[in-house]
Design an enzyme around this catalytic site. Structure first.
Site, PDB file in Angstrom:
ATOM      1  N   ASN A 101     -34.800  18.378  30.683  1.00 57.72           N
ATOM      2  CA  ASN A 101     -35.940  17.563  31.137  1.00 57.72           C
ATOM      3  C   ASN A 101     -36.879  17.241  29.983  1.00 57.72           C
ATOM      4  O   ASN A 101     -38.078  17.054  30.178  1.00 57.72           O
ATOM      5  CB  ASN A 101     -36.686  18.262  32.278  1.00 57.72           C
ATOM      6  N   GLY A 138     -38.213  18.768  27.328  1.00 58.29           N
ATOM      7  CA  GLY A 138     -39.358  19.524  26.844  1.00 58.29           C
ATOM      8  C   GLY A 138     -39.790  20.658  27.745  1.00 58.29           C
ATOM      9  O   GLY A 138     -39.024  21.153  28.569  1.00 58.29           O
ATOM     10  N   ASP A 146     -34.018  23.128  28.539  1.00 56.51           N
ATOM     11  CA  ASP A 146     -33.601  22.743  27.186  1.00 56.51           C
ATOM     12  C   ASP A 146     -34.561  23.288  26.131  1.00 56.51           C
ATOM     13  O   ASP A 146     -34.143  23.740  25.064  1.00 56.51           O
ATOM     14  CB  ASP A 146     -33.453  21.226  27.064  1.00 56.51           C
ATOM     15  N   GLY A 169     -42.916  36.663  30.921  1.00 56.98           N
ATOM     16  CA  GLY A 169     -42.734  35.220  30.795  1.00 56.98           C
ATOM     17  C   GLY A 169     -42.527  34.727  29.379  1.00 56.98           C
ATOM     18  O   GLY A 169     -43.121  33.724  28.977  1.00 56.98           O
ATOM     19  N   GLU A 217     -33.095  40.280  15.987  1.00 57.17           N
ATOM     20  CA  GLU A 217     -33.589  41.456  16.705  1.00 57.17           C
ATOM     21  C   GLU A 217     -34.281  41.088  18.006  1.00 57.17           C
ATOM     22  O   GLU A 217     -34.219  41.857  18.979  1.00 57.17           O
ATOM     23  CB  GLU A 217     -34.533  42.258  15.807  1.00 57.17           C
ATOM     24  N   ASP A 252     -30.398  47.984   6.126  1.00 60.41           N
ATOM     25  CA  ASP A 252     -29.981  49.050   5.225  1.00 60.41           C
ATOM     26  C   ASP A 252     -30.399  50.445   5.668  1.00 60.41           C
ATOM     27  O   ASP A 252     -29.768  51.432   5.307  1.00 60.41           O
ATOM     28  CB  ASP A 252     -30.463  48.778   3.802  1.00 60.41           C
ATOM     29  N   GLU A 285     -45.311  23.881  30.888  1.00 54.99           N
ATOM     30  CA  GLU A 285     -46.524  23.632  30.100  1.00 54.99           C
ATOM     31  C   GLU A 285     -47.117  22.265  30.439  1.00 54.99           C
ATOM     32  O   GLU A 285     -48.338  22.098  30.496  1.00 54.99           O
ATOM     33  CB  GLU A 285     -46.208  23.715  28.601  1.00 54.99           C
ATOM     34  N   HIS A 318     -39.045  48.332  -0.230  1.00 50.53           N
ATOM     35  CA  HIS A 318     -38.911  47.070   0.506  1.00 50.53           C
ATOM     36  C   HIS A 318     -39.085  47.362   1.998  1.00 50.53           C
ATOM     37  O   HIS A 318     -38.853  48.480   2.462  1.00 50.53           O
ATOM     38  CB  HIS A 318     -37.551  46.439   0.237  1.00 50.53           C
ATOM     39  N   HIS A 319     -39.474  46.383   2.746  1.00 48.04           N
ATOM     40  CA  HIS A 319     -39.756  46.474   4.180  1.00 48.04           C
ATOM     41  C   HIS A 319     -41.038  47.245   4.491  1.00 48.04           C
ATOM     42  O   HIS A 319     -41.352  47.466   5.668  1.00 48.04           O
ATOM     43  CB  HIS A 319     -38.597  47.108   4.970  1.00 48.04           C
TER      44      HIS A 319
END
Length: 600
Positions: free
Chosen positions: A500, A502, A473, A443, A79, A56, A506, A144-145
């Site tokens: 793969n 996942g 994925d 990253g 965003e 808004d 990691e 608001h916000h």
């Protein structure tokens, strides 16, 4: 050299003229609204697409964008994705910037991770925030916000941490100068900047006089006497090394627009050149003096030996982050290194502030022409990628990356995601005039999807070829909504989804068999039907389970033409990864002391 000196002088004249206009506070006869002043400046900088989400407090400004004759409002799903898209757009559309428009508080904070990534990786982006009116900023009602405590300045304080310049436009008298300063800082420093535009100032009229003076990204002139001394010093170091030198290009050679200068240097002097991961495609990878990627201890042995045995290393725009240096494992001592940067030069242990590489490199080129005959004889490893013969038909990373390398064409824009794709692409030679878009330092998982949207739009504008995205994925699940925007805008990237099961990067850092690195498996072939193309008029999906199926697809001329948005689900083993990623992840895991902590 003469043209560069002229450009630097003209830029300085323009800067001084803008300062004079500011001091005179001329109102002139021609007027323009503040909102349209911003858009006029963006159009001058070559911006065509503006990213963001309606809110808004920015709707009045969005009216101006939608009615503008040359600017297009993209409209993103959130965003964060919009900030990613502005980042990718700016990386591909050189000499321009990315623009993301959000609304006060909730919108701008959603975008801040993407803006932080642009700051970290030196990408020029304007973050423009629609804000409450100037009277509301003064009276501070519980809107608001807001945070409900009257701190209307909380968000600009947050932006200060991740932008090079911030301004809340508060009156018409200095609005134009603040806008110009923000944009100049962005294009000169290659960093994001922040402007907050109150609702009541969007249509406020100001003088248009300043628009007659173009903004310039040309850096300030080097001090001639200091520059001459530095060049003499560098030439002396080359003489002491007897011309036994190599060039190592990195991220800032791209970000600070010295690719033309460094390529001219290399062709005229004949010195071998290598690249850090973030400098990939700074130099044409088919160039006969280009030897590949240097990544510290992770480097291929033949490349590692050539780089580390050179008597002198001319480092151009280095950015020594962990993933860009093989976990800080460079074996090139400072005493054998000369570093060229956008705003300073280092010769071994001496630093010379305000001596930038864009003006210095052409002059250094002329002084080092003497070495061409001897430099051209220095052996350079041939940078090629051979598709290996494997006994099985499983799609392994060892096979996949050199195989898709044969699919690339000149002028392709290749976008790679954090993790397997960033590391897998390193040892694959990319064709002439291709562009690699990757986020090695920041990253942020999922960045590549929004970035690919921005990159694809920019590629259309500058006459580049296909946009090809490689994403895991797990990463795609974070920002998948932006595929719907691609369909709506009819951009046609080829998207390879590495399925793969996942978060592979990691897994290799820690928790290889932990549940937190697993994800739900989506029905990828059905994705476009859900996201805006139920009858598959504008899209096509594929799943490949083995080498034969993938090779057949890559050799299909219809697929290669990329006349639709296409998604290829590539089935891979969840514990397979590129060699460079495996080594880097092991180093990172040790640095994090996870095993020690577990033992305690």
């Amino acid at each position: 050299m003469a043209s560069q000196t002229t450009a630097a002088l003209q830029a300085e004249v323009n800067r001084l003229q803008l300062q004079v206009d500011t001091l005179k506070a001329e109102q002139g006869n021609e007027h323009i609204s503040i909102g349209n002043y911003i858009l006029a400046r963006l159009a001058q900088l070559g911006v065509t697409n503006v990213f963001g989400v309606p809110g808004d407090f920015n709707l009045g400004f969005l009216d101006l964008i939608e009615d503008h004759p040359t600017l297009n409002w993209v409209g993103n799903c959130n965003e964060l994705n919009a900030a990613y898209a502005a980042d990718g757009y700016a990386r591909v559309k050189e000499h321009s910037i990315g623009v993301v428009v959000t609304t006060f508080g909730v919108g701008e904070l959603s975008a801040i991770n993407g803006i932080a990534g642009a700051f970290s990786e030196m990408v020029p982006v304007l973050h423009l925030v629609g804000a409450p009116s100037t009277s509301q900023h003064a009276e501070k009602p519980m809107l608001h916000h807001t945070l409900g405590d009257g701190r209307y300045d909380a968000y600009i304080k947050a932006a200060k941490q991740v932008t090079a310049f911030q301004s809340l436009l508060s009156n018409k008298n200095d609005a134009a100068s603040q806008i110009d300063r923000a944009l100049t800082e962005s294009i000169t420093l290659a960093r994001p900047v922040y402007l907050s535009l109150p609702t009541d100032l969007v249509h406020t009229q100001i003088s248009s006089d300043r628009l007659h003076i173009p903004l310039s990204s040309t850096p300030p002139r080097n001090d001639p006497s200091v520059e001459a001394f530095v060049i003499d010093l560098i030439v002396q170091r080359f003489a002491e090394a007897e011309g036994d030198a190599i060039v190592l290009v990195d991220a800032c050679a791209i970000r600070h627009d010295v690719r033309q200068e460094i390529n001219d240097f290399l062709r005229k002097t004949g010195f071998p050149v290598y690249a850090a991961p973030m400098g990939k495609t700074a130099v044409d990878e088919s160039f006969e003096r280009y030897g590949g990627i240097y990544l510290g201890t992770i480097t291929q042995p033949d490349i590692k030996e050539k780089v580390e045995s050179a008597k002198l290393i001319l480092s151009v725009g280095c950015l020594r982050s962990d993933f860009n240096t093989g976990n800080f494992s460079y074996n090139i001592p400072i005493r054998r290194t000369i570093e060229l940067h956008s705003d300073h030069t280092k010769v071994q242990f001496a630093t010379f502030p305000a001596i930038g590489m864009k003006q210095l490199i052409p002059k250094l080129t002329e002084r080092l022409l003497f070495y061409r005959a001897s430099a051209s004889k220095i052996e350079v490893p041939r940078f090629i990628a051979t598709v290996p013969e494997e006994a099985h038909d499983i799609i392994s990373h060892t096979w996949f990356w050199p195989r898709v390398g044969k699919f690339f064409k000149p002028r392709d824009v290749i976008v790679t995601e954090t993790g397997t794709a960033n590391f897998g692409i390193l040892d694959v030679p990319l064709p002439e005039k291709s562009v690699l878009v990757s986020q090695v330092l920041w990253g942020s998982i999922g960045w590549s999807v929004g970035s690919a949207l921005g990159a694809a739009l920019a590629a259309q504008e500058v006459g580049l070829g296909r946009t090809i995205l490689f994403v895991g994925d797990g990463s795609l699940q974070l920002t998948v909504q932006e595929l719907s925007v691609m369909i709506r805008l009819n951009v046609k990237p080829i998207i390879f989804v590495l399925n793969n099961s996942g978060y592979t990067i990691e897994r290799y850092i820690h928790g290889k068999h932990r549940k937190y690195n697993d994800i739900s498996n989506w029905d990828w072939p059905s994705l476009f039907k859900v996201l805006g193309d139920p009858e598959e008029k504008f899209s096509k999906t594929y799943t490949v389970h083995n080498k034969q199926e993938l090779s057949q697809l890559l050799e299909d001329t219809t697929f290669a033409q990329a006349d639709k948005i296409q998604l290829v689900e590539v089935i891979m083993d969840k514990l397979d990864a590129p060699r460079a990623l495996q080594v880097q992840a092991e180093l990172s895991g040790k640095t994090n002391f996870y095993e020690v902590a577990a033992a305690v």
